[in-house]
Design a protein around this motif. Structure first.
Motif, PDB file in Angstrom:
ATOM      1  N   SER A 145       0.833  -1.204   0.000  1.00 39.98           N
ATOM      2  CA  SER A 145       0.000   0.000   0.000  1.00 39.98           C
ATOM      3  C   SER A 145       0.864   1.249   0.000  1.00 39.98           C
ATOM      4  O   SER A 145       0.575   2.224  -0.700  1.00 39.98           O
ATOM      5  CB  SER A 145      -0.928  -0.002   1.207  1.00 39.98           C
ATOM      6  OG  SER A 145      -1.791  -1.128   1.188  1.00 39.98           O
ATOM      7  N   LEU A 149       0.835   4.056  -2.833  1.00 35.46           N
ATOM      8  CA  LEU A 149       0.575   5.453  -2.513  1.00 35.46           C
ATOM      9  C   LEU A 149       1.715   6.351  -2.969  1.00 35.46           C
ATOM     10  O   LEU A 149       1.495   7.481  -3.438  1.00 35.46           O
ATOM     11  CB  LEU A 149       0.352   5.603  -1.004  1.00 35.46           C
ATOM     12  CG  LEU A 149      -0.943   4.978  -0.444  1.00 35.46           C
ATOM     13  CD1 LEU A 149      -0.963   5.071   1.069  1.00 35.46           C
ATOM     14  CD2 LEU A 149      -2.165   5.652  -1.034  1.00 35.46           C
ATOM     15  N   SER A 153       1.386   9.307  -5.584  1.00 36.58           N
ATOM     16  CA  SER A 153       1.797  10.664  -5.222  1.00 36.58           C
ATOM     17  C   SER A 153       2.762  11.243  -6.253  1.00 36.58           C
ATOM     18  O   SER A 153       2.650  12.405  -6.658  1.00 36.58           O
ATOM     19  CB  SER A 153       2.450  10.640  -3.838  1.00 36.58           C
ATOM     20  OG  SER A 153       2.882  11.932  -3.472  1.00 36.58           O
TER      21      SER A 153
END
Length: 210
Positions: A145, A149, A153
């Protein structure tokens, strides 16, 4: 229990108890051949409740006597175990002792009434193993995860940067277009002015000559 005849003679036996209604003995009498054995099963009938002090006064008496050669179970009579006739009757007494079938396990230290007992070492090992597996899975999920992420980003930042650059390029292009338009407009006016000036000079020269 097991009865063994270590002699070379036929031996008749009989099992008695002080509480015959409470116990079932099979067989309760028989003939043991020379050098052989005989298994006797004693079964206690189901009781409504256990004695409060777990004490028992019941006893068993095993009688044995030499029997005629070739005797069988049918030849056994009560008179064979009568000492009054001068027979040698061997007797062996057994006392009944109650032993709990499933003795209670000791209460773990620190446990209180109403709380579940602690699990065994084996169970703790299995639980720890399961917990470790779950923890590893959660860590892997968290790592995946976090990576996802991080990628999202970065992509978001790159998209924002690209939009800003595109906006700046558009602004610069617009400014360039305005500058080009101004330069074109300025160039046309200057040429007209120069042309008018030249015409003025030429006209003036012609007037002077005339």
């Amino acid at each position: 229990m097991q009865l063994t005849n270590k002699t070379e003679k036929y031996v008749a036996f009989k099992v008695k108890t002080t509480n015959p209604k409470k116990y079932c003995v099979r067989p309760n009498s028989g003939i043991v051949l020379p050098g052989s054995t005989c298994n006797v099963t004693v079964t206690m009938q189901a009781q409504k409740e256990a004695p409060p002090d777990m004490q028992c006064r019941d006893k068993f008496l095993i009688q044995s006597v030499v029997a005629p050669v070739g005797a069988t179970n049918k030849d056994i009579t009560p008179e064979m175990f009568n000492k009054e006739d001068g027979r040698v009757v061997d007797e062996f007494k057994l006392r009944v002792i109650y032993i709990p079938a499933n003795p209670p396990s000791p209460v773990p230290e620190g446990s209180e009434e109403g709380t579940p007992p602690r699990t065994s070492v084996h169970e703790n090992g299995n639980q720890n193993s399961c917990f470790d597996d779950v923890s590893r899975s959660l860590e892997e999920i968290n790592e995946n995860s976090s990576e996802a992420l991080s990628v999202i980003s970065k992509l978001t930042e790159e998209k924002s940067s690209a939009l800003q650059q595109n906006q700046r390029l558009r602004q610069e292009l617009e400014l360039m277009r305005k500058d080009i338009s101004k330069s074109r407009a300025g160039g046309f006016s200057l040429s007209v002015v120069v042309l008018v000036a030249l015409l003025g000079v030429l006209i003036g020269y012609l007037v002077k000559r005339g």
